[in-house]
Write a protein that holds these residues in place. Structure first.
Motif, PDB file in Angstrom:
ATOM      1  N   CYS A 154      53.891  71.137 -32.897  1.00 24.96           N
ATOM      2  CA  CYS A 154      55.017  71.857 -32.311  1.00 24.96           C
ATOM      3  C   CYS A 154      55.251  71.361 -30.886  1.00 24.96           C
ATOM      4  CB  CYS A 154      54.706  73.351 -32.310  1.00 24.96           C
ATOM      5  SG  CYS A 154      56.005  74.357 -31.606  1.00 24.96           S
ATOM      6  N   ALA A 155      56.519  71.256 -30.490  1.00 29.13           N
ATOM      7  CA  ALA A 155      56.878  70.735 -29.170  1.00 29.13           C
ATOM      8  C   ALA A 155      56.949  71.810 -28.092  1.00 29.13           C
ATOM      9  CB  ALA A 155      58.228  70.026 -29.259  1.00 29.13           C
ATOM     10  N   ALA A 156      56.689  73.058 -28.437  1.00 29.60           N
ATOM     11  CA  ALA A 156      56.787  74.141 -27.450  1.00 29.60           C
ATOM     12  C   ALA A 156      55.664  74.065 -26.432  1.00 29.60           C
ATOM     13  CB  ALA A 156      56.759  75.487 -28.157  1.00 29.60           C
ATOM     14  N   PHE A 157      55.932  74.591 -25.241  1.00 31.33           N
ATOM     15  CA  PHE A 157      54.975  74.594 -24.150  1.00 31.33           C
ATOM     16  C   PHE A 157      53.730  75.390 -24.547  1.00 31.33           C
ATOM     17  CE2 PHE A 157      53.286  76.114 -20.118  1.00 31.33           C
ATOM     18  CZ  PHE A 157      53.277  74.958 -19.354  1.00 31.33           C
ATOM     19  N   CYS A 158      52.580  74.778 -24.431  1.00 34.22           N
ATOM     20  CA  CYS A 158      51.270  75.406 -24.715  1.00 34.22           C
ATOM     21  C   CYS A 158      51.118  75.885 -26.164  1.00 34.22           C
ATOM     22  CB  CYS A 158      50.995  76.568 -23.768  1.00 34.22           C
ATOM     23  SG  CYS A 158      50.670  76.044 -22.097  1.00 34.22           S
ATOM     24  N   CYS A 159      51.842  75.311 -27.096  1.00 31.59           N
ATOM     25  CA  CYS A 159      51.681  75.678 -28.511  1.00 31.59           C
ATOM     26  C   CYS A 159      50.839  74.600 -29.185  1.00 31.59           C
ATOM     27  CB  CYS A 159      53.032  75.791 -29.204  1.00 31.59           C
ATOM     28  SG  CYS A 159      52.893  76.318 -30.931  1.00 31.59           S
ATOM     29  N   SER A 160      49.792  75.021 -29.865  1.00 30.13           N
ATOM     30  CA  SER A 160      48.885  74.053 -30.482  1.00 30.13           C
ATOM     31  C   SER A 160      49.026  74.011 -32.001  1.00 30.13           C
ATOM     32  CB  SER A 160      47.434  74.396 -30.099  1.00 30.13           C
ATOM     33  OG  SER A 160      47.126  75.703 -30.536  1.00 30.13           O
ATOM     34  N   ASN A 161      50.078  74.593 -32.549  1.00 28.02           N
ATOM     35  CA  ASN A 161      50.253  74.585 -34.005  1.00 28.02           C
ATOM     36  C   ASN A 161      50.545  73.180 -34.502  1.00 28.02           C
ATOM     37  OD1 ASN A 161      49.809  77.286 -34.418  1.00 28.02           O
ATOM     38  ND2 ASN A 161      51.954  77.837 -34.168  1.00 28.02           N
ATOM     39  N   ARG A 162      49.815  72.805 -35.538  1.00 24.40           N
ATOM     40  CA  ARG A 162      49.987  71.497 -36.154  1.00 24.40           C
ATOM     41  C   ARG A 162      50.362  71.694 -37.617  1.00 24.40           C
ATOM     42  NH1 ARG A 162      48.174  67.171 -33.589  1.00 24.40           N
ATOM     43  NH2 ARG A 162      47.566  66.066 -35.473  1.00 24.40           N
ATOM     44  N   ARG A 163      50.919  70.670 -38.210  1.00 24.72           N
ATOM     45  CA  ARG A 163      51.312  70.710 -39.614  1.00 24.72           C
ATOM     46  C   ARG A 163      50.057  70.511 -40.459  1.00 24.72           C
ATOM     47  NH1 ARG A 163      56.763  69.646 -41.503  1.00 24.72           N
ATOM     48  NH2 ARG A 163      57.292  68.812 -39.486  1.00 24.72           N
ATOM     49  N   THR A 164      49.403  71.617 -40.833  1.00 27.16           N
ATOM     50  CA  THR A 164      48.180  71.561 -41.624  1.00 27.16           C
ATOM     51  C   THR A 164      48.305  72.490 -42.830  1.00 27.16           C
ATOM     52  OG1 THR A 164      47.131  73.356 -40.382  1.00 27.16           O
ATOM     53  CG2 THR A 164      46.756  71.103 -39.578  1.00 27.16           C
ATOM     54  N   ILE A 165      47.409  72.334 -43.751  1.00 23.72           N
ATOM     55  CA  ILE A 165      47.389  73.192 -44.941  1.00 23.72           C
ATOM     56  C   ILE A 165      47.086  74.630 -44.550  1.00 23.72           C
ATOM     57  CG2 ILE A 165      46.200  73.620 -47.121  1.00 23.72           C
ATOM     58  CD1 ILE A 165      45.793  70.565 -47.303  1.00 23.72           C
ATOM     59  N   VAL A 166      46.194  74.814 -43.566  1.00 24.75           N
ATOM     60  CA  VAL A 166      45.832  76.162 -43.121  1.00 24.75           C
ATOM     61  C   VAL A 166      47.044  76.869 -42.521  1.00 24.75           C
ATOM     62  CG1 VAL A 166      44.386  77.463 -41.505  1.00 24.75           C
ATOM     63  CG2 VAL A 166      43.442  75.484 -42.714  1.00 24.75           C
ATOM     64  N   ASN A 167      47.796  76.164 -41.663  1.00 25.58           N
ATOM     65  CA  ASN A 167      48.990  76.773 -41.072  1.00 25.58           C
ATOM     66  C   ASN A 167      50.062  77.030 -42.112  1.00 25.58           C
ATOM     67  OD1 ASN A 167      48.083  77.085 -38.471  1.00 25.58           O
ATOM     68  ND2 ASN A 167      48.845  75.115 -37.771  1.00 25.58           N
ATOM     69  N   ARG A 168      50.173  76.167 -43.083  1.00 25.33           N
ATOM     70  CA  ARG A 168      51.140  76.388 -44.169  1.00 25.33           C
ATOM     71  C   ARG A 168      50.776  77.651 -44.950  1.00 25.33           C
ATOM     72  NH1 ARG A 168      52.879  71.825 -48.353  1.00 25.33           N
ATOM     73  NH2 ARG A 168      54.969  72.051 -47.565  1.00 25.33           N
ATOM     74  N   ALA A 169      49.476  77.840 -45.189  1.00 23.82           N
ATOM     75  CA  ALA A 169      49.019  79.041 -45.900  1.00 23.82           C
ATOM     76  C   ALA A 169      49.285  80.300 -45.064  1.00 23.82           C
ATOM     77  CB  ALA A 169      47.538  78.925 -46.223  1.00 23.82           C
ATOM     78  N   ARG A 170      49.255  80.173 -43.742  1.00 24.72           N
ATOM     79  CA  ARG A 170      49.541  81.297 -42.846  1.00 24.72           C
ATOM     80  C   ARG A 170      51.032  81.589 -42.772  1.00 24.72           C
ATOM     81  NH1 ARG A 170      47.324  79.600 -37.388  1.00 24.72           N
ATOM     82  NH2 ARG A 170      48.496  81.422 -36.728  1.00 24.72           N
ATOM     83  N   GLY A 171      51.876  80.736 -43.367  1.00 27.74           N
ATOM     84  CA  GLY A 171      53.320  80.946 -43.376  1.00 27.74           C
ATOM     85  C   GLY A 171      54.035  80.308 -42.202  1.00 27.74           C
ATOM     86  N   ILE A 172      53.342  79.436 -41.464  1.00 29.37           N
ATOM     87  CA  ILE A 172      53.967  78.765 -40.330  1.00 29.37           C
ATOM     88  C   ILE A 172      54.735  77.561 -40.850  1.00 29.37           C
ATOM     89  CG2 ILE A 172      53.562  77.516 -38.181  1.00 29.37           C
ATOM     90  CD1 ILE A 172      51.083  79.254 -37.779  1.00 29.37           C
ATOM     91  N   THR A 173      56.016  77.516 -40.518  1.00 33.41           N
ATOM     92  CA  THR A 173      56.869  76.398 -40.930  1.00 33.41           C
ATOM     93  C   THR A 173      57.340  75.659 -39.692  1.00 33.41           C
ATOM     94  OG1 THR A 173      58.782  77.867 -40.935  1.00 33.41           O
ATOM     95  CG2 THR A 173      57.640  77.546 -43.039  1.00 33.41           C
ATOM     96  N   PHE A 174      57.791  74.433 -39.880  1.00 34.82           N
ATOM     97  CA  PHE A 174      58.251  73.605 -38.769  1.00 34.82           C
ATOM     98  C   PHE A 174      59.718  73.253 -38.976  1.00 34.82           C
ATOM     99  CE2 PHE A 174      53.735  73.368 -38.711  1.00 34.82           C
ATOM    100  CZ  PHE A 174      53.402  73.280 -37.373  1.00 34.82           C
ATOM    101  N   HIS A 175      60.476  73.300 -37.875  1.00 29.75           N
ATOM    102  CA  HIS A 175      61.924  73.113 -37.954  1.00 29.75           C
ATOM    103  C   HIS A 175      62.369  72.085 -36.922  1.00 29.75           C
ATOM    104  CE1 HIS A 175      61.978  76.643 -40.516  1.00 29.75           C
ATOM    105  NE2 HIS A 175      61.117  77.150 -39.668  1.00 29.75           N
TER     106      HIS A 175
END
Length: 196
Positions: free
Chosen positions: A5-26
């Motif tokens: 993610c390009a947001a300031f201080c955001c460490s979310n990455r495109r991973t299977i764990v984040n996908r399972a948590r419902g985090i999507t990337f736009h």
């Protein structure tokens, strides 16, 4: 494709764990004006988004996301607004600038206090809203009701579009299956000279 993610201080990455948590990337919008609004909202010095730069879904309100289809999409003209900026990047809430607007704000606060006192001292009977077509008493409630109705219409239109796409895919599948089953048996029944 970007992995973070390009947001300031955001460490979310495109991973299977984040996908399972419902985090999507736009991806950032292609429209220059919309893209600029997103870049300003991110508040990163000298930041310019490329066509593949992404933000994760945690920087959008739940109402900004359309989860009706198989793919989570953003609603039209949505700007990211959920960030946890450090103190030096947070914007201060601006008060009213002109004397006229300050007086209007004061009169509104006085009117709301008067109505609160009146309501507590002399409770009035509220009309019963037992009909779906009856208008709410206050303009704010009416606006909320209108916004909810418009959101529902948009959601139903998206569901209709998805249903029509599913129907089209199903018809194509049935047609190809019928061709696989019927055409070979039809060819066997024709004389050899007529087979094409």
């Amino acid at each position: 494709m970007p992995e973070h993610c390009a947001a300031f201080c955001c460490s979310n990455r495109r991973t299977i764990v984040n996908r399972a948590r419902g985090i999507t990337f736009h991806k950032f919008p292609k429209d220059k004006d919309e893209r600029k609004k997103w870049e300003v909202a991110v508040r990163r010095d000298g930041f310019t988004a490329s066509f593949s730069t992404v933000l994760c879904s945690q920087h959008f309100k739940q109402g900004d996301l359309d989860r009706t289809g198989q793919i989570v999409r953003l609603r039209d003209r949505v700007i990211p607004s959920v960030f946890s900026f450090p103190v030096h990047l947070q914007r201060l809430e601006k008060g009213r600038a002109t004397s006229t607007s300050r007086r209007a704000e004061e009169s509104l606060s006085i009117a709301s206090q008067d109505s609160l006192e009146t309501a507590t001292s002399h409770p009035q009977v509220q009309p019963i809203d037992d009909h779906g077509y009856a208008l709410p008493a206050s303009p704010a409630a009416l606006k909320t009701r209108l916004e909810n109705a418009l959101a529902r219409v948009e959601s139903l239109e998206r569901e209709k579009k998805n249903a029509m796409a599913r129907e089209k895919r199903a018809k194509t599948t049935v047609k190809s299956l019928l061709e696989e089953i019927i055409l070979p048996s039809f060819k066997r029944q024709l004389p050899n000279k007529l087979v094409f």
